[in-house]
Each structure stands twice: as C-alpha cells, then as structure tokens.
Design a protein around this motif. Structure first.
Motif, PDB file in Angstrom:
ATOM      1  N   VAL A  48       0.833  -1.203   0.000  1.00 25.91           N
ATOM      2  CA  VAL A  48       0.000   0.000   0.000  1.00 25.91           C
ATOM      3  C   VAL A  48       0.866   1.250   0.000  1.00 25.91           C
ATOM      4  O   VAL A  48       0.611   2.210  -0.749  1.00 25.91           O
ATOM      5  N   LEU A  49       1.916   1.261   0.797  1.00 28.28           N
ATOM      6  CA  LEU A  49       2.826   2.402   0.821  1.00 28.28           C
ATOM      7  C   LEU A  49       3.479   2.612  -0.539  1.00 28.28           C
ATOM      8  O   LEU A  49       3.568   3.742  -1.037  1.00 28.28           O
ATOM      9  N   THR A  53       3.110   5.961  -2.985  1.00 29.19           N
ATOM     10  CA  THR A  53       4.252   6.853  -3.203  1.00 29.19           C
ATOM     11  C   THR A  53       4.868   6.735  -4.585  1.00 29.19           C
ATOM     12  O   THR A  53       5.442   7.708  -5.076  1.00 29.19           O
ATOM     13  N   PHE A  54       4.789   5.584  -5.232  1.00 30.10           N
ATOM     14  CA  PHE A  54       5.488   5.395  -6.500  1.00 30.10           C
ATOM     15  C   PHE A  54       5.043   6.363  -7.592  1.00 30.10           C
ATOM     16  O   PHE A  54       5.891   6.898  -8.309  1.00 30.10           O
ATOM     17  N   SER A  56       4.119   9.408  -7.373  1.00 29.77           N
ATOM     18  CA  SER A  56       4.651  10.747  -7.120  1.00 29.77           C
ATOM     19  C   SER A  56       6.150  10.829  -7.370  1.00 29.77           C
ATOM     20  O   SER A  56       6.700  11.927  -7.474  1.00 29.77           O
ATOM     21  N   VAL A  57       6.827   9.686  -7.499  1.00 27.53           N
ATOM     22  CA  VAL A  57       8.252   9.689  -7.809  1.00 27.53           C
ATOM     23  C   VAL A  57       8.486  10.370  -9.155  1.00 27.53           C
ATOM     24  O   VAL A  57       9.430  11.137  -9.324  1.00 27.53           O
ATOM     25  N   PHE A  58       7.611  10.120 -10.109  1.00 30.23           N
ATOM     26  CA  PHE A  58       7.810  10.647 -11.456  1.00 30.23           C
ATOM     27  C   PHE A  58       7.375  12.098 -11.607  1.00 30.23           C
ATOM     28  O   PHE A  58       7.701  12.739 -12.596  1.00 30.23           O
ATOM     29  N   THR A  59       6.655  12.625 -10.655  1.00 33.20           N
ATOM     30  CA  THR A  59       6.274  14.036 -10.716  1.00 33.20           C
ATOM     31  C   THR A  59       7.064  14.894  -9.734  1.00 33.20           C
ATOM     32  O   THR A  59       6.900  16.103  -9.707  1.00 33.20           O
ATOM     33  N   SER A  60       7.921  14.279  -8.943  1.00 36.87           N
ATOM     34  CA  SER A  60       8.656  15.037  -7.929  1.00 36.87           C
ATOM     35  C   SER A  60       9.734  15.931  -8.529  1.00 36.87           C
ATOM     36  O   SER A  60      10.170  16.887  -7.890  1.00 36.87           O
ATOM     37  N   THR A  61      10.182  15.650  -9.736  1.00 37.92           N
ATOM     38  CA  THR A  61      11.228  16.471 -10.354  1.00 37.92           C
ATOM     39  C   THR A  61      10.661  17.648 -11.132  1.00 37.92           C
ATOM     40  O   THR A  61      11.424  18.469 -11.627  1.00 37.92           O
ATOM     41  N   ALA A  79      16.725   8.377 -11.487  1.00 35.91           N
ATOM     42  CA  ALA A  79      16.737   8.295 -10.020  1.00 35.91           C
ATOM     43  C   ALA A  79      16.002   7.051  -9.529  1.00 35.91           C
ATOM     44  O   ALA A  79      16.447   6.396  -8.576  1.00 35.91           O
ATOM     45  N   THR A  80      14.908   6.702 -10.172  1.00 34.25           N
ATOM     46  CA  THR A  80      14.169   5.497  -9.795  1.00 34.25           C
ATOM     47  C   THR A  80      15.008   4.249 -10.049  1.00 34.25           C
ATOM     48  O   THR A  80      15.052   3.335  -9.215  1.00 34.25           O
ATOM     49  N   GLN A  81      15.677   4.199 -11.189  1.00 32.39           N
ATOM     50  CA  GLN A  81      16.523   3.041 -11.490  1.00 32.39           C
ATOM     51  C   GLN A  81      17.670   2.921 -10.491  1.00 32.39           C
ATOM     52  O   GLN A  81      17.989   1.829 -10.032  1.00 32.39           O
ATOM     53  N   VAL A  82      18.281   4.041 -10.156  1.00 37.09           N
ATOM     54  CA  VAL A  82      19.365   4.028  -9.173  1.00 37.09           C
ATOM     55  C   VAL A  82      18.845   3.533  -7.825  1.00 37.09           C
ATOM     56  O   VAL A  82      19.485   2.700  -7.160  1.00 37.09           O
ATOM     57  N   ALA A  83      17.692   4.016  -7.415  1.00 37.00           N
ATOM     58  CA  ALA A  83      17.112   3.595  -6.135  1.00 37.00           C
ATOM     59  C   ALA A  83      16.778   2.102  -6.137  1.00 37.00           C
ATOM     60  O   ALA A  83      17.027   1.406  -5.146  1.00 37.00           O
TER      61      ALA A  83
END
Length: 114
Positions: A48-49, A53-54, A56-61, A79-83
């Motif tokens: 669920v978390l 959150t996932f 919003s990862v792509f709109t945070s930049t 950044a997602t791939q690195v994480a």
C-alpha cells in the motif's frame, strides 16, 4: 471551513481507521497457521505504501507550475533506477534516498549543459 465540518471529518476518519484495525479481530478468532495468509498480511502495508508513493516519484522532479518535460522525466526515471538497484543491493534507506536524489540532480544539471 467550519469547525463542525472538520470535527465530523476527523470522526469519520477515526472510525474508518478503527474498523480497519479491529475487523481482523472479529474474523479471526485463533492464530493464523497458513503461511500464505501470514505473508499476505505481513506485506500488505509495504504494498500500500509503495502504491501510494510510487506515482509521485515521477512528478517530484517537476517544478511547481511547469509542464513535464523530457528533462524532468529522464531525471525521475534515472533516479528510480538508481534507487531500485541500490535497494536490490541491500543498501540502507538513507543511502538509497540520498544517492537517488543526487542522481536526479546530476541528470538535471547535465541536461542543462548538453
């Protein structure tokens, strides 16, 4: 907003949260022995978390008030791939977060130079 409206909303949210947490006690009277069900209940909060959150990862930049450009999308994907790679390598949460943010910043800076 009216104070009465806020109190009603808070009471409804508290009631829903209470029902979600108490309902397993009503349905399961004894200890759950099935490993699949135990694993299911163990991983639900993580799923669920991640689902919340996932996206919003792509709109945070994207800066406030701007339209998404290729620069922002590429920075978010890198950044997602690195994480994900660092997480796969069992690095700590702080390390993963800091390196992912740094990689997004580096991509954005490099994009401006080229």
């Amino acid at each position: 907003m009216e104070t009465r409206y806020l109190i009603i909303c808070m009471a409804i949210m508290a009631g829903v949260t209470f029902l979600i947490r108490v309902s397993p006690l009503l349905f399961f009277k004894k200890k759950i022995e099935n490993n699949w069900v135990q694993d299911f209940f163990y991983y639900i909060p993580f799923c669920v978390l991640a689902a919340m959150t996932f996206p919003s990862v792509f709109t945070s930049t994207i800066p406030t008030g701007e339209v998404a450009s290729a620069q922002h999308i590429v920075a978010a994907v890198v950044a997602t791939q690195v994480a994900l790679i660092l997480s796969w390598l069992n690095r700590g949460l702080v390390v993963v977060a800091l390196v992912a943010v740094a990689s997004a910043i580096l991509v954005e800076v490099a994009w401006m130079w080229f």
